[in-house]
Scaffold this motif. Sequence first.
Motif, mmCIF file in Angstrom:
data_model
loop_
_atom_site.group_PDB
_atom_site.id
_atom_site.type_symbol
_atom_site.label_atom_id
_atom_site.label_comp_id
_atom_site.label_asym_id
_atom_site.label_seq_id
_atom_site.Cartn_x
_atom_site.Cartn_y
_atom_site.Cartn_z
ATOM 1 N N THR A 6 0.826 -1.204 0.000
ATOM 2 C CA THR A 6 0.000 0.000 0.000
ATOM 3 C C THR A 6 0.856 1.249 0.000
ATOM 4 O OG1 THR A 6 -1.618 -1.244 1.249
ATOM 5 C CG2 THR A 6 -1.898 1.138 1.184
ATOM 6 N N PHE A 7 1.951 1.195 0.735
ATOM 7 C CA PHE A 7 2.834 2.351 0.770
ATOM 8 C C PHE A 7 3.385 2.663 -0.610
ATOM 9 C CE2 PHE A 7 7.258 3.770 1.065
ATOM 10 C CZ PHE A 7 7.045 5.031 1.556
ATOM 11 N N LEU A 8 3.814 1.646 -1.324
ATOM 12 C CA LEU A 8 4.334 1.868 -2.667
ATOM 13 C C LEU A 8 3.278 2.402 -3.610
ATOM 14 C CD1 LEU A 8 6.618 -1.282 -3.070
ATOM 15 C CD2 LEU A 8 7.328 1.085 -2.682
ATOM 16 N N ASP A 565 -12.626 -2.864 10.782
ATOM 17 C CA ASP A 565 -13.564 -1.844 10.298
ATOM 18 C C ASP A 565 -13.395 -1.562 8.818
ATOM 19 O OD1 ASP A 565 -14.550 -1.620 12.847
ATOM 20 O OD2 ASP A 565 -13.232 0.047 13.396
ATOM 21 N N ASN A 566 -12.534 -2.343 8.149
ATOM 22 C CA ASN A 566 -12.337 -2.245 6.689
ATOM 23 C C ASN A 566 -11.754 -0.891 6.287
ATOM 24 O OD1 ASN A 566 -12.392 -3.559 4.202
ATOM 25 N ND2 ASN A 566 -14.319 -2.607 3.612
ATOM 26 N N LYS A 567 -10.863 -0.369 7.111
ATOM 27 C CA LYS A 567 -10.173 0.855 6.745
ATOM 28 C C LYS A 567 -8.965 0.528 5.873
ATOM 29 C CE LYS A 567 -11.562 3.516 10.816
ATOM 30 N NZ LYS A 567 -11.103 4.293 11.990
ATOM 31 N N GLY A 568 -8.489 1.545 5.185
ATOM 32 C CA GLY A 568 -7.339 1.351 4.319
ATOM 33 C C GLY A 568 -6.065 1.127 5.114
ATOM 34 N N ILE A 569 -5.094 0.490 4.442
ATOM 35 C CA ILE A 569 -3.810 0.227 5.087
ATOM 36 C C ILE A 569 -3.128 1.532 5.472
ATOM 37 C CG2 ILE A 569 -1.477 -0.638 4.632
ATOM 38 C CD1 ILE A 569 -3.331 -2.840 5.256
ATOM 39 N N TYR A 570 -3.329 2.566 4.669
ATOM 40 C CA TYR A 570 -2.686 3.845 4.953
ATOM 41 C C TYR A 570 -3.098 4.369 6.326
ATOM 42 C CZ TYR A 570 -1.038 8.636 4.286
ATOM 43 O OH TYR A 570 -0.405 9.828 4.431
ATOM 44 N N THR A 571 -4.395 4.301 6.605
ATOM 45 C CA THR A 571 -4.888 4.758 7.908
ATOM 46 C C THR A 571 -4.538 3.766 9.008
ATOM 47 O OG1 THR A 571 -6.709 5.974 6.881
ATOM 48 C CG2 THR A 571 -6.948 5.403 9.201
ATOM 49 N N ALA A 572 -4.691 2.483 8.714
ATOM 50 C CA ALA A 572 -4.463 1.472 9.749
ATOM 51 C C ALA A 572 -3.018 1.486 10.237
ATOM 52 C CB ALA A 572 -4.835 0.086 9.218
ATOM 53 N N LEU A 573 -2.072 1.629 9.312
ATOM 54 C CA LEU A 573 -0.660 1.582 9.669
ATOM 55 C C LEU A 573 -0.062 2.974 9.884
ATOM 56 C CD1 LEU A 573 0.632 -1.249 7.323
ATOM 57 C CD2 LEU A 573 -0.037 -1.390 9.707
ATOM 58 N N LYS A 574 -0.900 4.015 9.837
ATOM 59 C CA LYS A 574 -0.439 5.392 10.062
ATOM 60 C C LYS A 574 0.754 5.729 9.174
ATOM 61 C CE LYS A 574 -2.068 5.596 14.856
ATOM 62 N NZ LYS A 574 -1.732 5.904 16.258
ATOM 63 N N LEU A 575 0.580 5.424 7.895
ATOM 64 C CA LEU A 575 1.664 5.668 6.951
ATOM 65 C C LEU A 575 1.913 7.151 6.707
ATOM 66 C CD1 LEU A 575 0.942 2.881 4.299
ATOM 67 C CD2 LEU A 575 2.543 2.848 6.194
ATOM 68 N N GLU A 576 1.061 8.010 7.260
ATOM 69 C CA GLU A 576 1.317 9.444 7.105
ATOM 70 C C GLU A 576 2.599 9.860 7.823
ATOM 71 O OE1 GLU A 576 -1.306 8.952 10.747
ATOM 72 O OE2 GLU A 576 -1.267 8.180 8.687
ATOM 73 N N GLN A 756 -10.040 15.964 -2.934
ATOM 74 C CA GLN A 756 -10.366 15.591 -1.561
ATOM 75 C C GLN A 756 -10.864 14.149 -1.508
ATOM 76 O OE1 GLN A 756 -9.675 17.358 0.971
ATOM 77 N NE2 GLN A 756 -10.688 16.260 2.629
ATOM 78 N N TRP A 757 -11.675 13.774 -2.477
ATOM 79 C CA TRP A 757 -12.144 12.382 -2.527
ATOM 80 C C TRP A 757 -10.987 11.430 -2.784
ATOM 81 C CZ3 TRP A 757 -12.450 9.094 -6.973
ATOM 82 C CH2 TRP A 757 -13.082 7.879 -6.725
ATOM 83 N N GLU A 764 -8.470 5.795 3.288
ATOM 84 C CA GLU A 764 -9.429 4.989 4.044
ATOM 85 C C GLU A 764 -10.073 3.863 3.254
ATOM 86 O OE1 GLU A 764 -12.319 7.486 5.835
ATOM 87 O OE2 GLU A 764 -10.868 8.760 6.867
ATOM 88 N N GLU A 765 -10.033 3.910 1.927
ATOM 89 C CA GLU A 765 -10.801 2.925 1.159
ATOM 90 C C GLU A 765 -9.930 2.062 0.257
ATOM 91 O OE1 GLU A 765 -14.047 4.757 -0.865
ATOM 92 O OE2 GLU A 765 -14.625 5.978 0.851
#
Length: 856
Positions: A6-8, A565-576, A756-757, A764-765
């Motif tokens: 997901t990060f890549l 909760d079916n969140k995206g890997i970006y949010t789940a792993l706090k890739l920000e 924004q979408w 998240e998706e």
Amino acid sequence: MTPTLTFLLLLGLCWNTMSEGPPSSPRNPTGLEFELPSANYETKDSYTPGPIGILFQMVHVFLQVVQPNAFPEDILRKIIQRKFDLSADYEKPESVVLTLKVVHYEVGVIVCASLGLLFVILMPVVGLCFCLCRCCNKCGGEMHQRQKRNGAFLRKCYAVSLLVTCVFISVGIIYGFVANDHLRTQIGKTWKLADSNIRDLRKLLNETPSQISYVLGQYTTAKEKAFSDLDNIKSLLGGGIHEQLRPKVIPVLDDIKVMAAAIKETKEALLNVNTTLGELKKSTARLSTSLHDVKTNLEQSLNDPMCSTQSEMATCNDVRMTLNQLDSNTNLGQLPSLDKQINNITNVLQTDLSSLVQEGYKSFNDIPERVQNQTVDMVSGIKSTLNSIGSHIENVNKQISIQDQLTGFLDPINHVESSIHRGLPMLEEYNSYRWLGGLVACSLLTLIVTFYYLGLLCGVCGYDRNATPTRRGCVSNTGGVFLMVGVGISFLFCWILMIIVVLSFVVGGNVEKLVCEPYQSKKLFQILDTPYLINEQWKYYLSGVVLNKPDVDLTFEQVYSDCKDNKGIYTALKLENIYNISEYLNNQEFTKNISGNFENMKVNIDNIVLLDAAGKKNLQDFSSSGVDRIDYGAYLAETAKAPTKVNLLRFADGLEEKANKLPQGSLKRSLASSAQKIRMIYHGQVMPLGSSMTTLHQSIQDLQHKSSGLGVKVQNIISSLDSAQNFMANSISSVIVQESKKYGNTIIGYFEHYLQWVKISLMEEVAACKPVATALDSAVSVFLCGYIIDPMNLFWFGIGKATVFLLPALIFAVKLAKYYRRMDSEDVYDDVETIPMKNMQMGNIGFHRHQATQNL
């Protein structure tokens, strides 16, 4: 694997599409909604064991009683810190304390296991001693039964107790059979469970590129919406300007339009009043002439000699007294003509005010068309800018090469799948051996309890209370034999069954309490999330592995919950923390170009004339036409009067009544004739004249109402017109700027809303990690706990219950067998002295061999 993937993906997408800067404020333009299609996965995110779950809950309650201590978080943390090596530094005080804590936590299991081991050790020893004792004619081995007064009661008690015990054993055996078969069935479902999870993980990887393509492709939707608004600039921007000016302009034009119609209506009303007034003057003159003629005739008739007589003089005088009432009541002739006002209105109407107003309407309503004509170049420039953005985004998908990056992540999944496919046949093979062993164990218990049931059946059915112990029947004896066979098999195999129970209890109970329950309550994740636990250099192990930033608060529990909760890997792993999308979702570069086009837009609509000077002069001429200065009071006063001074019908009736009082003669006939003429005048002239005067009165009232305050009305209209014209001249530029900014923000809003979408979708998706959480649940909660541990625990619970109850069962069976088996000897009492004869001879207590009794 999945976090790196997901990060890549996010790195490739955002690096090639977005420029630096803060994210734009979110917009939600009307009619533009984006939604990322959700993926449908095969594996269910929940597991229900079905009706057998009630039995599993019963075992859980038993384990809670045996092991009531809370989950040992501190103990497990220390064990993990020691790398699961409890033997290291075992002499240190902390090691001793840790060992004691483990013993304290496991005290319930240790006690139960110790009792089971004691059972395993003692049962063979007791069985051996019991056999040796019986071989020595002890422990019930001698085929002799003493007669007791409560023998029947004891036999019944032993039989009922054995039956109840066998029922409990049977229930345990049923539990064992059910658990054994359920475990075999669930292991058979492992193939399907594993394959569905593998397919879901593959689907997650395979659909991620299509999700990225879909997200990028939705720019076309935003662009088409912007193009649609640009093509409709006439109604959107021009219409917006028109609507902003409308409240100030349209009411003035409407008032002028109403005034133009009022001018025409006023002329028509004046002509109508003037014409009607002329006709009424003529009618009044004719009426006066007719009444004068009747009056003259009556005066001549009253000169008749008959009026000189004493008897008729009074009547003639009465008639003579009323003659002055026969006259017209109005003086319409003194009312002036309205020709002057009519001429003034006619001069006013020479200027077509309605046409001038329509020109004002047209000039104002042409604003949207003029806006469209003057913004052709601007619209073309914005479309070019949007097309360039679209071309750039279309190239992104080609530059990212997502599919090539995903290929490397499919290999580990294929490796796991191959390992599962290699291991599952071995698991199924071992499971078949386990199933066979469980079947043998349950069958042994079934065999034992079957012997007990047969012994009870044969013993109860074949028992004869009148038969002596040495003369018992074959069926009763067989029942006793069955009971002893059951006892013998119990001693032979119950300790083996208890070994199985102890081993499976220790393993299954601890896995349930230390893995399954804390996994459901997420306490297992909380232990793994303990700072500096797995790696002494890292505060948070997961963030150190994934983000290479061990100080970031990234926990197993939070990742698992987000994936559930079916969140995206970006949010789940706090890739920000390593790649912040918000920093790259900056639309300033593109919106700057679009905003520049709107700022350079030139729209000139300053030369709008609502009403020219001729129109204003026309209004002023109408105001000075004198219509409002007519003496309406005089006209209304005259037209409100009755045409005659007296009601001619009543006058004629009174005249005729008086004529009837006169004797026959010329006077009577003359008065009657005059009455008839008066009636004819009333019907022929007075009534039409009265109706016309009423109509004229109403017309004058209407005209007075229309002309009331005419000067003020015209002055107000001219003032409003000047105000609107000044507003158009001075404020239209600010209205154009305001509406242009609003229109530009709408166009830019489509682009900002799209970005924004994109941000929300990527965070998240896209690459929603629910299949990862589902795979973990399938491995731990479903496969380990649901498929294996729960049936295993039910198996040892049922077998253990049955094995434990074998102990009282064999005691009752040994006791009861004495009452069913045929004895070799029995007690014989003397009928007279009721003293055992053998007792007197041998000194024993009341019994001797039956053969010796026969000799005596």
